[in-house]
Structure formats: C-alpha cells, structure tokens
Scaffold this motif. Structure first.
Motif, PDB file in Angstrom:
ATOM      1  N   ILE A  36       0.766  -1.187  -0.208  1.00 46.99           N
ATOM      2  CA  ILE A  36      -0.082   0.024   0.121  1.00 46.99           C
ATOM      3  C   ILE A  36       0.572   0.863   0.370  1.00 46.99           C
ATOM      4  CG2 ILE A  36      -1.891   0.815   1.336  1.00 46.99           C
ATOM      5  CD1 ILE A  36      -3.300  -0.803  -0.275  1.00 46.99           C
ATOM      6  N   SER A  37       1.976   1.607   0.656  1.00 44.53           N
ATOM      7  CA  SER A  37       2.273   2.528   0.604  1.00 44.53           C
ATOM      8  C   SER A  37       3.375   2.739  -0.700  1.00 44.53           C
ATOM      9  CB  SER A  37       3.793   2.408   2.024  1.00 44.53           C
ATOM     10  OG  SER A  37       3.241   1.788   3.186  1.00 44.53           O
ATOM     11  N   PHE A  38       3.714   1.389  -0.460  1.00 44.43           N
ATOM     12  CA  PHE A  38       4.857   1.269  -2.619  1.00 44.43           C
ATOM     13  C   PHE A  38       3.177   2.420  -3.278  1.00 44.43           C
ATOM     14  CE2 PHE A  38       5.223  -0.658  -6.216  1.00 44.43           C
ATOM     15  CZ  PHE A  38       6.664  -0.022  -6.690  1.00 44.43           C
ATOM     16  N   LEU A  39       2.238   1.461  -3.399  1.00 47.44           N
ATOM     17  CA  LEU A  39       1.338   2.002  -4.231  1.00 47.44           C
ATOM     18  C   LEU A  39       0.405   3.476  -4.009  1.00 47.44           C
ATOM     19  CD1 LEU A  39      -1.426  -0.907  -4.401  1.00 47.44           C
ATOM     20  CD2 LEU A  39       0.294  -0.449  -6.505  1.00 47.44           C
ATOM     21  N   THR A  40       0.640   4.086  -2.827  1.00 47.95           N
ATOM     22  CA  THR A  40       0.431   5.303  -2.560  1.00 47.95           C
ATOM     23  C   THR A  40       1.518   6.514  -3.242  1.00 47.95           C
ATOM     24  OG1 THR A  40       0.852   5.124  -0.095  1.00 47.95           O
ATOM     25  CG2 THR A  40      -1.610   4.308  -1.091  1.00 47.95           C
ATOM     26  N   ALA A  41       2.503   6.069  -2.804  1.00 52.07           N
ATOM     27  CA  ALA A  41       3.783   6.494  -2.924  1.00 52.07           C
ATOM     28  C   ALA A  41       3.299   7.704  -4.640  1.00 52.07           C
ATOM     29  CB  ALA A  41       5.335   6.205  -3.043  1.00 52.07           C
ATOM     30  N   PRO A  42       3.404   7.103  -5.444  1.00 49.02           N
ATOM     31  CA  PRO A  42       2.422   7.883  -6.524  1.00 49.02           C
ATOM     32  C   PRO A  42       1.733   9.484  -6.149  1.00 49.02           C
ATOM     33  CG  PRO A  42       2.798   5.737  -7.415  1.00 49.02           C
ATOM     34  CD  PRO A  42       2.591   5.546  -6.451  1.00 49.02           C
ATOM     35  N   ILE A  43       0.930   8.932  -5.601  1.00 48.92           N
ATOM     36  CA  ILE A  43      -0.398  10.165  -4.903  1.00 48.92           C
ATOM     37  C   ILE A  43       1.176  11.048  -4.065  1.00 48.92           C
ATOM     38  CG2 ILE A  43      -2.274  10.696  -4.071  1.00 48.92           C
ATOM     39  CD1 ILE A  43      -3.091   8.210  -3.708  1.00 48.92           C
ATOM     40  N   PHE A  44       1.237  10.404  -4.006  1.00 56.50           N
ATOM     41  CA  PHE A  44       2.019  11.849  -2.214  1.00 56.50           C
ATOM     42  C   PHE A  44       3.908  12.932  -3.747  1.00 56.50           C
ATOM     43  CE2 PHE A  44       1.110   9.375   0.734  1.00 56.50           C
ATOM     44  CZ  PHE A  44       0.403   9.386   1.416  1.00 56.50           C
ATOM     45  N   THR A  45       3.811  11.817  -4.530  1.00 55.03           N
ATOM     46  CA  THR A  45       5.086  13.142  -5.185  1.00 55.03           C
ATOM     47  C   THR A  45       4.267  13.394  -6.417  1.00 55.03           C
ATOM     48  OG1 THR A  45       5.134  10.625  -6.884  1.00 55.03           O
ATOM     49  CG2 THR A  45       6.247  10.650  -5.210  1.00 55.03           C
ATOM     50  N   ARG A  46       2.914  13.507  -6.810  1.00 53.90           N
ATOM     51  CA  ARG A  46       1.898  14.216  -7.147  1.00 53.90           C
ATOM     52  C   ARG A  46       2.163  15.205  -5.976  1.00 53.90           C
ATOM     53  NH1 ARG A  46       3.529   9.235  -9.527  1.00 53.90           N
ATOM     54  NH2 ARG A  46       3.028   9.115 -11.674  1.00 53.90           N
ATOM     55  N   LEU A  47       1.677  14.853  -5.340  1.00 53.24           N
ATOM     56  CA  LEU A  47       0.557  16.381  -4.433  1.00 53.24           C
ATOM     57  C   LEU A  47       1.458  17.022  -4.102  1.00 53.24           C
ATOM     58  CD1 LEU A  47      -1.631  14.054  -2.487  1.00 53.24           C
ATOM     59  CD2 LEU A  47      -2.517  15.203  -4.512  1.00 53.24           C
ATOM     60  N   LEU A  48       2.956  16.079  -3.068  1.00 58.56           N
ATOM     61  CA  LEU A  48       4.398  17.044  -2.915  1.00 58.56           C
ATOM     62  C   LEU A  48       5.229  17.663  -4.353  1.00 58.56           C
ATOM     63  CD1 LEU A  48       4.454  14.870   0.049  1.00 58.56           C
ATOM     64  CD2 LEU A  48       3.230  17.311  -0.229  1.00 58.56           C
ATOM     65  N   THR A  49       6.082  18.994  -3.737  1.00 59.56           N
ATOM     66  CA  THR A  49       7.257  18.800  -4.522  1.00 59.56           C
ATOM     67  C   THR A  49       8.557  18.182  -4.318  1.00 59.56           C
ATOM     68  OG1 THR A  49       7.494  20.914  -3.243  1.00 59.56           O
ATOM     69  CG2 THR A  49       5.871  21.556  -5.197  1.00 59.56           C
ATOM     70  N   THR A  50       9.919  18.542  -5.018  1.00 64.19           N
ATOM     71  CA  THR A  50      10.693  17.432  -4.748  1.00 64.19           C
ATOM     72  C   THR A  50      11.033  17.849  -3.487  1.00 64.19           C
ATOM     73  OG1 THR A  50      11.701  19.127  -5.803  1.00 64.19           O
ATOM     74  CG2 THR A  50      11.598  16.916  -7.027  1.00 64.19           C
ATOM     75  N   GLU A  51      10.938  19.324  -3.495  1.00 64.13           N
ATOM     76  CA  GLU A  51      11.849  20.256  -1.878  1.00 64.13           C
ATOM     77  C   GLU A  51      10.888  20.269  -1.211  1.00 64.13           C
ATOM     78  OE1 GLU A  51      12.910  24.329  -0.317  1.00 64.13           O
ATOM     79  OE2 GLU A  51      11.483  24.574  -2.134  1.00 64.13           O
ATOM     80  N   GLU A  52       9.236  19.791  -1.272  1.00 67.66           N
ATOM     81  CA  GLU A  52       8.450  19.756  -0.662  1.00 67.66           C
ATOM     82  C   GLU A  52       8.803  17.580   0.272  1.00 67.66           C
ATOM     83  OE1 GLU A  52       4.658  21.640  -0.367  1.00 67.66           O
ATOM     84  OE2 GLU A  52       4.890  20.151  -1.760  1.00 67.66           O
ATOM     85  N   TYR A  53       8.737  17.091  -0.850  1.00 73.33           N
ATOM     86  CA  TYR A  53       8.913  15.611   0.264  1.00 73.33           C
ATOM     87  C   TYR A  53      10.759  15.673  -0.098  1.00 73.33           C
ATOM     88  CZ  TYR A  53       8.600  10.908  -1.468  1.00 73.33           C
ATOM     89  OH  TYR A  53       8.277   9.505  -1.330  1.00 73.33           O
ATOM     90  N   GLY A  54      11.535  16.548   0.214  1.00 78.45           N
ATOM     91  CA  GLY A  54      12.741  16.621   1.163  1.00 78.45           C
ATOM     92  C   GLY A  54      12.899  16.865   2.389  1.00 78.45           C
TER      93      GLY A  54
END
Length: 480
Positions: free
Chosen positions: A35-53
C-alpha cells in the motif's frame, strides 16, 4: 472453485501454528508495504521535490534521535529478556516501557533546549519535534506487544492492527494534505501516524494494566548493561540507512534529497520483505542455537536467502519502470541509484543471519564493531564522493559499507561460535551475483528487451525450482 477453496483451507489447518503465524505476518507486512508503494505516486504528485525532501529529512532525524530516545530497547535486548525472564514477562515488559519513557523525556529536554536556545541543528519545526517525541513515548508499547505476539505465534489480532494501519495511514495523510494545503509536510507526517498512535496508546494501557507493581531495577540494569555498548552500533545503523539523505540535503539541496528519498522507497519495499522473514526466523534460530543445532541453520536459511536475492535482482532490472510508476519525470534520474540501494539491503540480510547468532550468544560488542566500521567507511566515502561525483554516488558508498559490515560480522560469528555456521560457499556465490547485478544493471536501462529477457529467465528459474525451495522451507519450519 468451492472445492479448491476448501482444499486450501484444509491445507492451512494442517500447518503447524509456527508456519501459519509466519505466513500471516509476512502476508500482512507485504500488503502494508505494498500500500505504501502504491500510494507513493500520489504523494510525489501532491508534493514538490523540495517538500518531499523535507519529509525525507524529518524521517532521517526521526531515525537518529530515536536511537537515543528509545535506547534500542525494542530490539534484541527485549528478545533475550522475554526468553530469559519467561516467567515474569509482563513485569519485564512494563519495566522496559518505563525505562524507555524516562530516557525519552531526558533526551527531549536536551534536544529541545539545545536546538532552541544554543544552536539550531534540526531543520524541523518545533511542532514536529514535539510530535516526534510524542511518538517515541508511545511507540515502544506497540513494539513490545508485537514482539510477544510473534514469540507466542499469536497472529490474528496483530494482523488486524497492521491492516488498520495499512488502510488508515495513507487515507489520513492524503486527507491531511487536502485539508491543510498550507502545511502539507506536517499534514503528511502527522496523518500517516494517527492510526499507529491510537494502537500504541491502547498497547500502552494494556502494558500498565498487566504490570505487577513498580518497575524492577534489575530489569533496568539488565537492559542498560546490554544495550549501552550497542548505542554506537545503532547509531552506525542509522548512518548506513539514513545519513545519506542528510548529507545529500547539505551538499546538493533538499530537492536532490527528495529524489534520492523516492528511490530509497524501493529499499523500504525490499527491506520489509526481509524484516518480515527475519522476524519469523529469529525464534527458530534462537531455538536451534539453544538446542545445540546450529549446524542445521544453513539448510533452513539458504533457500530463503536465495529467494530474497532473486527478488532483489528483479527489482534492480525493473528500476526505470518502478521510478516511472512512483513519481513524475522530475524524479527520473533516481532510477540509477536503485540497484546500489537494493544491493545494500540484500547484504543487510546476510549481516542479519550472522548477527542473530551473535545476539543469541550475548556478544553484542562484536555486532557493534561491525556497525561502527561500516558507518565510518560510509561517512568518509560520502564526504569524498557526494561533493565530487554527485548524490547518486551515495548509493554505491552505502553498498561498499554494507560489504565491510558483512565481512566483519562473519569474522565475529566465527570467533563467537568457532565455526562458519552457514554454508559460506553458497552465500558468497549469491552475494557476488547480487553485487555484479548492482554494478551492471544501470548500463542495461536503455535496452528494455535485454532486461525483459533477463527477467523472463529469472522468473523461469524461480518457477522451475519453486517446489524445492517451498518444500525445504516448509519442512524445516513445520518440524520445529
């Protein structure tokens, strides 16, 4: 179809409780990480690379501060304690929980005062620091409870709790991001932990209810003397697994740390597979060591390592597709670091089977030496190669450090037991295969057909030998 289901249910009922528990733990862990793997694309599209960082940096600090705040009491010291004090497990568990909380409060006072009034070394808001230490207070209760459930092969309630976390963690995190668009990082972090903290609070209350009087000083002393020499090892484990991201953020910026962090997601997927398998193997390894049957460990462990190596190699070959699924094109170059990261996680599995034997013999200082040597090597290599080559070098420096750790742990295990314990020829052959794949696969990424051919060959090999591996593992576990 009904007959097939009936036959499957009957087969499960015929399994020993150890096998049923192992299968249940692994299945739920795989689903949770899936589930964490499948939802990762959602978070990478809701957050910028800086926010994810920023989330990556918070997670890294969570790892390092947690070493001191929880003192590693959820690890092997608890395994050994509930084995040694089997007639007083409730009181031992309560003593470990209170000791952990006392240490957490002390570390919180030091970190908060230094960070706020001396010099700000944490690039994390005060609210998140408070939340971090709140999790440190509650988390050990759940970890202790989980360990006891595993040791007693009680899997039903634990699986229910893990399924609740699996469902509500991403749901709450995504809802938080939409509800608090001005604080996406904080909403993602807090939302992902809400269900876990509710369960932790329940386990905390159960631990208090089952306790018999005040915590015992002898149990505190036992844990302090056992774990104090291991703190450098726990810290070195952090340096191997998390310091890369902090150093990348320092040298290359938080956006690069975010790209590296999403690539590191694959290591988390692979690591959860091994963590699940290793958690179910530890009771068996301890039991065989106690019964003077260490010579039988190799025939039980080697098929597991072979299957795990195959999974690691397949993930290395599919890195371009994995990154394309996980994140938009801005994260794309992270695919080149996946083979090294996954290779390092594989070597951590080899280290685990060595260290499990060392822990049983209560020689933690030998494990500490392996971890410290690897951490020093990793830190020095990162200081040299990240500024010179770029952040992608961090994956390969970590892989090299894990090799150092494995070699040290092997020498330590021989010193403790007087033998190699495992079939080292097979382990070396598998290790060399994974290492060669980690080095070569990035060169194959432009050639999709070549990777498909290799993947097909690997799938064919696993399918052809599936019965031998399953029967080997089944037979060895079912006759404990």
């Amino acid at each position: 179809m009904r007959a097939l289901v009936k036959k499957g249910v009957q087969a499960v009922r015929q399994m020993s409780v150890q096998v049923r528990a192992s299968m249940a733990f692994m299945a739920v862990n795989f689903m949770q990480k899936g589930i964490s793997f499948l939802t990762a694309p959602i978070f990478t599209r809701l957050l910028t690379t800086e926010e994810y960082g920023r989330i990556t940096v918070y997670s890294s600090w969570l790892d390092v501060i947690g070493i001191f705040a929880m003192f590693g009491l959820c690890n092997n010291v608890f395994y050994n304690g509930i084995t040694e004090y089997k007639n007083d497990r409730d009181h031992f568990t309560f003593s470990m929980l209170t000791l952990s909380n006392v240490i957490t409060l002390f570390v919180f006072a030091v970190v908060f005062i230094v960070n706020k009034y001396v010099f700000r070394f944490l690039n994390v808001s005060d609210h998140l620091i408070l939340f971090m230490f709140f999790t440190f207070l509650l988390e050990p209760a759940f970890e202790f409870w989980k360990t006891r459930q595993r040791f007693d092969f009680k899997y039903r309630l634990l699986c229910v709790f893990m399924l609740l976390v699996m469902v509500f963690s991403p749901v709450c995190a995504i809802a938080g991001i939409f509800l608090f668009p001005g604080a996406k990082v904080e909403a993602r972090i807090v939302g992902a932990q809400l269900m876990t903290l509710l369960i932790c609070a329940g386990c905390y209350l159960v631990t208090i209810f089952r306790s018999k009087g005040a915590p015992k000083w002898k149990y505190w002393k036992y844990a302090l003397l056992y774990n104090l020499p291991l703190i450098p090892y726990f810290l070195s484990t952090y340096i191997l697994s998390s310091s890369d991201r902090l150093m990348i953020a320092h040298y290359c910026g938080e956006d690069k740390a975010g790209i590296y962090g999403i690539a590191y997601t694959m290591s988390a997927v692979v690591n959860i597979i091994w963590s699940s398998v290793n958690a179910t193997m530890i009771p068996t390894i301890y039991k065989r060591c106690e019964e003077k049957r260490m010579h039988t460990l190799s025939e039980f462990v080697n098929p597991v390592i072979m299957a795990y190596a195959s999974i690691c190699i397949m993930i290395m070959l599919m890195a371009p597709e994995v990154i394309a699924f996980l994140a938009p094109s801005s994260y794309g170059e992270g695919m080149y670091v996946i083979p090294a990261i996954v290779g390092g996680v594989f070597y951590m599995s080899i280290f685990s089977i060595f260290s499990n034997v060392i822990y049983y013999h209560k020689k933690p200082k030998y494990v500490m030496g392996a971890g410290v040597a690897a951490a020093v090597a990793n830190f020095i290599l990162n200081m040299v190669f990240i500024p010179a080559v770029g952040y992608l070098a961090a994956g390969y420096t970590t892989l090299a450090a894990y090799l150092v750790e494995v070699l040290w742990a092997y020498v330590a295990m021989r010193k403790v037991t007087g033998s190699s314990v495992y079939d080292m020829k097979k382990l070396v052959l598998m290790g060399c295969g994974v290492l060669a794949t980690a080095v070569v696969t990035p060169l194959l990424y432009p050639f999709a057909l070549a990777r498909i051919f290799l993947l097909a060959g690997l799938f064919w090999y696993l399918w052809k030998n599936r019965n031998d591996m399953i029967q080997m593992i089944w037979r060895k576990r079912n006759h404990e």
